[in-house]
Design a protein around this motif. Structure first.
Motif, PDB file in Angstrom:
ATOM      1  N   THR A 119      28.250  54.926  74.608  1.00 54.22           N
ATOM      2  CA  THR A 119      28.690  56.289  74.353  1.00 54.22           C
ATOM      3  C   THR A 119      28.537  57.145  75.603  1.00 54.22           C
ATOM      4  OG1 THR A 119      26.520  56.983  73.553  1.00 54.22           O
ATOM      5  CG2 THR A 119      28.091  56.184  71.907  1.00 54.22           C
ATOM      6  N   GLY A 120      29.398  58.143  75.708  1.00 51.84           N
ATOM      7  CA  GLY A 120      29.339  59.044  76.844  1.00 51.84           C
ATOM      8  C   GLY A 120      29.841  60.422  76.474  1.00 51.84           C
ATOM      9  N   LYS A 121      29.632  61.351  77.393  1.00 53.26           N
ATOM     10  CA  LYS A 121      30.098  62.726  77.256  1.00 53.26           C
ATOM     11  C   LYS A 121      30.745  63.113  78.572  1.00 53.26           C
ATOM     12  CE  LYS A 121      26.314  64.159  74.193  1.00 53.26           C
ATOM     13  NZ  LYS A 121      27.064  64.494  73.007  1.00 53.26           N
ATOM     14  N   ALA A 128      34.124  66.441  75.759  1.00 50.13           N
ATOM     15  CA  ALA A 128      34.537  65.309  74.937  1.00 50.13           C
ATOM     16  C   ALA A 128      33.401  64.303  74.786  1.00 50.13           C
ATOM     17  CB  ALA A 128      35.754  64.624  75.552  1.00 50.13           C
ATOM     18  N   ASP A 129      33.273  63.740  73.593  1.00 44.54           N
ATOM     19  CA  ASP A 129      32.381  62.620  73.320  1.00 44.54           C
ATOM     20  C   ASP A 129      33.278  61.395  73.166  1.00 44.54           C
ATOM     21  OD1 ASP A 129      30.096  64.305  73.128  1.00 44.54           O
ATOM     22  OD2 ASP A 129      30.653  64.796  71.066  1.00 44.54           O
ATOM     23  N   TYR A 130      32.844  60.257  73.662  1.00 49.55           N
ATOM     24  CA  TYR A 130      33.699  59.075  73.623  1.00 49.55           C
ATOM     25  C   TYR A 130      32.860  57.806  73.622  1.00 49.55           C
ATOM     26  CZ  TYR A 130      32.623  59.132  78.599  1.00 49.55           C
ATOM     27  OH  TYR A 130      31.963  59.137  79.797  1.00 49.55           O
ATOM     28  N   SER A 148      26.422  56.998  81.200  1.00 48.14           N
ATOM     29  CA  SER A 148      26.451  55.749  81.923  1.00 48.14           C
ATOM     30  C   SER A 148      26.021  56.031  83.352  1.00 48.14           C
ATOM     31  CB  SER A 148      27.861  55.158  81.939  1.00 48.14           C
ATOM     32  OG  SER A 148      27.909  54.081  82.815  1.00 48.14           O
ATOM     33  N   ASN A 149      25.034  55.307  83.824  1.00 49.12           N
ATOM     34  CA  ASN A 149      24.597  55.512  85.199  1.00 49.12           C
ATOM     35  C   ASN A 149      25.384  54.640  86.158  1.00 49.12           C
ATOM     36  OD1 ASN A 149      23.587  53.016  84.623  1.00 49.12           O
ATOM     37  ND2 ASN A 149      21.462  53.506  85.016  1.00 49.12           N
TER      38      ASN A 149
END
Length: 116
Positions: free
Chosen positions: A93-95, A59-61, A113-114
């Motif tokens: 954005t994240g995956k 998923a991309d979000y 995101s770290n």
């Protein structure tokens, strides 16, 4: 051969107030929590399929920071710690790789995101 010097280095020393102490990740932790993240929108995903004997999907979000304490928003804190600016930016954005378990979907691998 010259080793590390004997000089001094300028540094800032901060003391936490009782309110700020409650922002520590744990009582023993030197790290502070500057809020939480909330998934804002799923922008794309793969159809669930078999991945090594489990049902998986990618998923991309987008996500946004929430519950940010006032002290973390202060200009002095943000200028002293530039990474906070990135951590608090809107619409990041994240995956994620999602795995279907007996109690629902679980995010097994998260990127973008770290801070998680």
């Amino acid at each position: 051969m010259q080793g590390f010097g004997n000089g001094t280095v300028p540094a800032h020393i901060y003391t936490l107030t009782d309110k700020e102490k409650s922002s520590r990740l744990s009582e023993d932790s030197p790290f502070l929590c500057i809020g939480k993240y909330h998934v804002d929108e799923v922008t794309g995903y793969t159809e669930p399929g078999n991945g090594g004997g489990t049902t998986v999907s990618k998923a991309d979000y987008t996500f946004i920071p929430t519950d940010v304490p006032d002290w973390a928003k202060a200009e002095g804190v943000r200028s002293a710690y530039p990474s906070i600016e990135q951590s608090l930016s809107e619409k990041q954005t994240g995956k994620a790789v999602l795995v279907l378990k007996n109690d629902g979907w679980s995010a097994e691998a998260v990127s973008g995101s770290n801070r998680w």
